[in-house]
Write an enzyme that holds these catalytic residues in place. Sequence first.
Site, PDB file in Angstrom:
ATOM      1  N   HIS A 179      -0.504  15.969 -27.750  1.00  0.00           N
ATOM      2  CA  HIS A 179      -0.767  14.553 -28.041  1.00  0.00           C
ATOM      3  C   HIS A 179      -0.595  13.714 -26.790  1.00  0.00           C
ATOM      4  CE1 HIS A 179       3.583  13.478 -28.273  1.00  0.00           C
ATOM      5  NE2 HIS A 179       3.729  14.623 -28.907  1.00  0.00           N
ATOM      6  N   ASP A 189       0.004  10.358 -26.804  1.00  0.00           N
ATOM      7  CA  ASP A 189       0.882   9.205 -27.002  1.00  0.00           C
ATOM      8  C   ASP A 189       2.336   9.560 -26.739  1.00  0.00           C
ATOM      9  OD1 ASP A 189       0.432  10.736 -29.530  1.00  0.00           O
ATOM     10  OD2 ASP A 189       2.023   9.446 -30.281  1.00  0.00           O
ATOM     11  N   ASP A 227       7.864  15.291 -23.654  1.00  0.00           N
ATOM     12  CA  ASP A 227       7.201  15.110 -24.961  1.00  0.00           C
ATOM     13  C   ASP A 227       6.026  14.149 -24.825  1.00  0.00           C
ATOM     14  OD1 ASP A 227       6.634  15.169 -27.661  1.00  0.00           O
ATOM     15  OD2 ASP A 227       8.391  14.014 -28.253  1.00  0.00           O
ATOM     16  N   GLU A 278       0.607  10.796 -32.595  1.00  0.00           N
ATOM     17  CA  GLU A 278       1.458  11.836 -33.178  1.00  0.00           C
ATOM     18  C   GLU A 278       2.853  11.297 -33.442  1.00  0.00           C
ATOM     19  OE1 GLU A 278       4.407  15.152 -33.151  1.00  0.00           O
ATOM     20  OE2 GLU A 278       4.242  13.441 -31.802  1.00  0.00           O
ATOM     21  N   GLU A 279       3.338  10.439 -32.551  1.00  0.00           N
ATOM     22  CA  GLU A 279       4.720   9.982 -32.631  1.00  0.00           C
ATOM     23  C   GLU A 279       4.983   9.024 -33.791  1.00  0.00           C
ATOM     24  OE1 GLU A 279       7.013  11.316 -31.184  1.00  0.00           O
ATOM     25  OE2 GLU A 279       6.505  11.968 -29.162  1.00  0.00           O
ATOM     26  N   GLU A 312       4.310  21.529 -27.923  1.00  0.00           N
ATOM     27  CA  GLU A 312       5.531  20.724 -28.002  1.00  0.00           C
ATOM     28  C   GLU A 312       6.656  21.447 -27.247  1.00  0.00           C
ATOM     29  OE1 GLU A 312       6.096  17.787 -29.096  1.00  0.00           O
ATOM     30  OE2 GLU A 312       4.536  17.279 -30.557  1.00  0.00           O
ATOM     31  N   HIS A 358      12.635  11.367 -26.161  1.00  0.00           N
ATOM     32  CA  HIS A 358      12.960  10.150 -26.905  1.00  0.00           C
ATOM     33  C   HIS A 358      14.272   9.508 -26.440  1.00  0.00           C
ATOM     34  CE1 HIS A 358      10.288  11.331 -30.609  1.00  0.00           C
ATOM     35  NE2 HIS A 358       9.734  11.664 -29.444  1.00  0.00           N
TER      36      HIS A 358
END
Length: 374
Positions: free
Chosen positions: A69, A71, A101, A133-134, A161, A347
């Site tokens: 992904h 994003d 990520d 995706e997030e 991932e 994150h």
Amino acid sequence: MDVFDILDRLVAFPSVAGKANGDIAGWIEAYLAEQGAKVALLPGPEGDRSNLFATIGPADVPGYILSGHMDVVPACEPQWSSSPFALRRDGDRLYGRGTTDMKGFLAAALAAAPMLAGLRLARPIHLAFSYDEEIGCRGVPHLIARLSEFCAKPLGVIVGEPSGMRAVRGHKGKAAARVTIRGRSGHSSRPDLGLNAIHAMADVLGTVVGEAGGLTHGPFDAAFEPPYSSLQAGVIAGGQSVNIIPDTCTLDLEARAVPGIDPTSLLAPVKARTEACETDGFRVEWTPLSAYPALSLPQDAPLAALLQKLTGQTPLAAVSYGTEAGLYQAAGFDAIICGPGDIGRAHKPDEYIFASELTACRQMIEALGARCAA
């Protein structure tokens, strides 16, 4: 461009989930076209966001998809040591939002593209890069729905991932929703004239707690920690002042389900209790936020055996976090997780990836290409 130059370019795009992504998607499209890949941007229903699908090799032959992904989560934390959208290198560590990520995986795949394009691939390698995706895997279902337009049914999907470059065969499914209860405001001295939305939400919250406790009794799957499904309230908000009857209260909750359990079914008792509040005069709203199914690739699947050969490690049975892999499997494609980085670094401020991890990922993809050329 090497993998580090590419990661530098990708990190510089502040492609936060829920926002337009034409800049990063357009750059990747142009880069892959230069390598001779067949590339398509696939706009989503939002109008300002697109998935990207590219093919290196013969599209009408079954091959493999490298899925990631574009994003990232926001980077508003004040603890960042440097700009989150400017790649910073310190020894073997590369800092920036999305390095782990999961722009690191994208960079490795893009860095391998020139080598893949130079091979006479008997089986194709596709790149499937999604958006949003997030915030609940919102973009990839639109991409999956159109796969048959662009390629033969793939032999497998590798979702990059962060997994420390060790393949993973399973993860739990997830469903999240928001409950909104609207009552009637007034002065707190006359509670008989109002409808207290927080009090009504307390009954809903009690249902969440009760259902969560019941899930600890199974069904069980020993591959996971914890080995059972879960349900939790994550965010609750309501009220303005202690002397005002609160007329609105919201609750965000999520369920995570072991394979074989539909995660949305775990939310059903809470939804029923929410709707029951209407009999007391409250107005209620139930808003689904996200949902994706569990992943459960059999231990003896050919894709698992392939990843063991490519990485030199036996695939793990499962991880706690979720990915788009479950959606690919639900659509009928074997899927597995394998990518650089560690989910524990994602994150958070000063997210980073090791340069050696990027190199290992690029080498794994190039090894896959060599097998597809054999």
